[in-house]
Enzyme design. Sequence first.
Site, PDB file in Angstrom:
ATOM      1  CB  ALA A 162      35.048  31.719 -17.904  1.00  0.00           C
ATOM      2  CG  ASP A 163      35.892  35.766 -23.452  1.00  0.00           C
ATOM      3  OD1 ASP A 163      35.570  36.858 -22.981  1.00  0.00           O
ATOM      4  OD2 ASP A 163      36.013  35.554 -24.671  1.00  0.00           O
ATOM      5  CB  CYS A 164      31.162  34.824 -19.285  1.00  0.00           C
ATOM      6  SG  CYS A 164      31.638  35.158 -17.594  1.00  0.00           S
ATOM      7  CB  ALA A 167      34.437  39.414 -24.112  1.00  0.00           C
TER       8      ALA A 167
END
Length: 602
Positions: free
Chosen positions: A347-349, A351
């Site tokens: 997940a894009d946590c 970035a």
Amino acid sequence: MTEGTHLRRRGGPYKTEPATDLSRWRLTNVEGRQTWRYLEDQETADREQSMLEAHSLGLDTSKFVSDSPAAHTAVDAAVKGMHFYSQLQAEDGHWAGDYGGPLFLLPGLLITCHVAKISLPEAWKKEMVRYLRSVQLPDGGWGLHVEDKSTVFGTALSYTSLRILGVDPDDPDMVRARNNLHSKGGAVGIPSWGKFWLAILNELYVQDYAFINWPAQRNNVAACDMYTPHSTLLTVAYMVLNVYEFRRQLKFRWFYLFVLCFGINPISSLTQGTNGSQLWDTCFAVQAYLEAGAQDDPKLAECLRDAHQFLTITQIPENPPQYQKYYRQMNKGGFPFSTRDCGWIVADCTAEGLKSLMLLQELCPSIRQPVSSERLCDAVNVVSTKGGLCDIMIDYTYVECTSAVMQALRHFQKVYPDHRAEEIRSTLREGLEYCRKVQRPDGSWEGSWGVCFTYGMWFGLEAFACMGHVYENGHVCEEVQKACRFLLDRQMPEGGWGEDFESCEQRRYIQSGSAQIHNTCWALLGLMAVRHPDSKSIERGVQMLIDKQLSSGDWPQENIAGVFNKSCAISYTSYRNVFPIWTLGRFSRLYPTSGLAGKVKL
């Protein structure tokens, strides 16, 4: 083996006598959402049980699929396996296997229902009791998952679940559980998730509740549940929270309890996040069927069309409001979800850089507190944690995710060679460099979502293969050579590979007592991806898969195959069907002249 692992059982729950008439259960599938209903005595069934229902309940399926002679070639075994597995496809087109294993999901549901006064059908409760009894360990306790040793966390929550379900405290199983828990110091040593749940119920302590020094319990985690102590930062945070307790605002606490019951249908809202792995299983099944040539058989091709329809209707139909802000990485020097170390995460946590978020990891008060170790993220010099659910505060890059994205980009590149061509080429190079960087000196890759090195090795080798690093005239890059040597050195006498769940926790390859279907498939898929020239070793593994197939076309359920955060096992029962089909299909396609392959066309 670590201390206490002799208590582990392989293969999940024990078989026990049903608590209800299993023939009266019916399953409804709508866009992947599965709902079980029990027909009470006064109700008349409007239809017979399907094979999916019977198979999911462990009932005899011989009336749906008759036994047939054993397959002797890879293609025959693959076709036989596909025809069996096709009958487990739900009416909405998806496939789903059991997502069992973790033992901390059911207690949360039951405690919430208890507090919110949500009644459950009696048939559900009876089967829940049976399940919890079937996974109770010989010492009376329960673990984090069905193959764990007993812990305060697992024992306290499973005991609480049985009490909520109506089991008497003097029941022999309850007495054994209580004795186990008290021998570990009682429930005050439960990790933070358990502390939250039990704070609602006030149970299972070895001294009078009113006299427990509760502020001191923030840092109290039982030895069997903890790998290393909490961080200094978390200890300081707890001290601050203790001060806050004197000036607390109770409305915030009630808000958290309200969140538990959020939604029109509270039970569905609470369980949908772990209500199977339908998309995951269906995507794997489609890839396996295509590898085995299912599109050339009318009946199997229809299954593929139904699966495609399911995947289509589960897509997000249009962009959500303000969608641009969720894709902020598109123009920041890399494809979405690629991190600074050039790998991909779930997940894009992370970035904006993993290193700046590591303080969050120090605040993890999770189920288990694992041993610190160097993580293979050299580009950002990240020091992470080993194992346990302590890796849940932030996300990390994984060889599995990186390899999967690389393969998808390569497929896209072949179909649309002119679209963002240079950016895709650069991203693929960086992804491969990440895979090089995280490869261990012995040639292995550690898996994070399957057990364990055989799973990681498959993805690592697929990443190199999709970039053209395959054996040609006996030559290939050093990384591929080392990886293949690692696998071939661990091939077992019966021809397959077998890896124990302990590999995940100890982060080193630990061989199981016998070869396992899923480990064998992952090893073979990796070797075949890079076109390893040792066809004899590959044939030995394929022969084992053929020999293990049941007369129905199914394969036996063996050791647990999945894992997350290094310490929690997941059953993923569909793996025993999907990966043999995938492996046998690939072998038949790549080695058509082998006597073991058989006729290629269906």
